[in-house]
Enzyme design. Structure first.
Site, PDB file in Angstrom:
ATOM      1  N   VAL A 240       0.854  -1.190   0.000  1.00 24.92           N
ATOM      2  CA  VAL A 240       0.000   0.000   0.000  1.00 24.92           C
ATOM      3  C   VAL A 240       0.888   1.237   0.000  1.00 24.92           C
ATOM      4  O   VAL A 240       1.943   1.251   0.624  1.00 24.92           O
ATOM      5  CB  VAL A 240      -0.916   0.012   1.254  1.00 24.92           C
ATOM      6  CG1 VAL A 240      -1.911   1.171   1.183  1.00 24.92           C
ATOM      7  CG2 VAL A 240      -1.657  -1.317   1.406  1.00 24.92           C
ATOM      8  N   CYS A 241       0.469   2.271  -0.719  1.00 25.90           N
ATOM      9  CA  CYS A 241       1.023   3.616  -0.537  1.00 25.90           C
ATOM     10  C   CYS A 241      -0.140   4.564  -0.824  1.00 25.90           C
ATOM     11  O   CYS A 241      -1.290   4.117  -0.886  1.00 25.90           O
ATOM     12  CB  CYS A 241       2.254   3.874  -1.407  1.00 25.90           C
ATOM     13  SG  CYS A 241       1.969   3.911  -3.184  1.00 25.90           S
ATOM     14  N   GLY A 242       0.127   5.843  -0.990  1.00 27.64           N
ATOM     15  CA  GLY A 242      -0.991   6.766  -1.165  1.00 27.64           C
ATOM     16  C   GLY A 242      -1.849   6.424  -2.363  1.00 27.64           C
ATOM     17  O   GLY A 242      -3.078   6.313  -2.279  1.00 27.64           O
TER      18      GLY A 242
ATOM     19  N   GLY B  77      -3.965   3.815  -0.564  1.00 27.68           N
ATOM     20  CA  GLY B  77      -4.626   4.148   0.697  1.00 27.68           C
ATOM     21  C   GLY B  77      -5.431   5.439   0.622  1.00 27.68           C
ATOM     22  O   GLY B  77      -6.313   5.672   1.440  1.00 27.68           O
TER      23      GLY B  77
END
Ligand code: RB5
Length: 153
Positions: free
Chosen positions: A65-67, A109
């Site tokens: 997950v990242c932004g 995310g």
């Protein structure tokens, strides 16, 4: 399943939520961090160790997950043996495993809500690679790229 998960600050809240749901449903989860919300952290510091563990076979499948999920997918795919993809829809979460043998699902995310993300993760983990000859043929062509020096024309 033995599942690994990793995020930077952009997906920290979603990662915490997914870890809790994975553990509540009986999965054995290795959390590669981040361990706290730190706006200056960098997604490769968490995603690369996850990807290396998946490539080594010590983790069966990974959730990165990242932004946006973009950085996570780009860096996970730099690790030989990783087939990572940024997923937003239910169909691709399953078909990405069945046809393309995806071993890391990447999620944003800041772009995907927790209920949709949980559906994507469950669908990803429930799916199995088909081993159909046409998919094995295609994947062997993809894997061959990891053995070739980069061509510049
Ligand atoms: C971090 O602010 C953000 O750039 C990162 O989480 C991710 O979205 C990169 O693709």
């Amino acid at each position: 399943m033995h599942v690994g998960i990793a995020t930077d600050h952009g997906g920290f809240g979603l990662k915490e939520d997914l870890v809790a749901q994975l553990r509540a449903t009986g999965h054995d989860v290795v959390d590669f961090g981040a361990d706290e919300l730190s706006p200056d952290d960098d997604y490769p510091d968490f995603v690369v160790p996850l990807a290396q563990a998946v490539a080594a076979g010590t983790i069966e499948r990974g959730v990165a997950v990242c932004g946006s999920g973009v950085g996570a997918s780009i860096c996970a795919n730099k690790v030989p043996g990783i087939r990572a993809a940024l997923i937003h829809d239910h169909f691709s979460a399953g078909q990405g495993v069945e046809d393309d043998h995806m071993n890391i699902i990447c999620i944003g995310g800041r772009t995907v809500g927790p209920s949709v993300a949980w559906d994507l993760v469950q669908t990803f983990l429930a799916a199995e690679f088909s081993h159909a000859p046409r998919h094995l043929r295609r994947l062997s062509k993809v894997a061959a790229l990891e053995l070739q020096p980069t061509r510049t024309q």
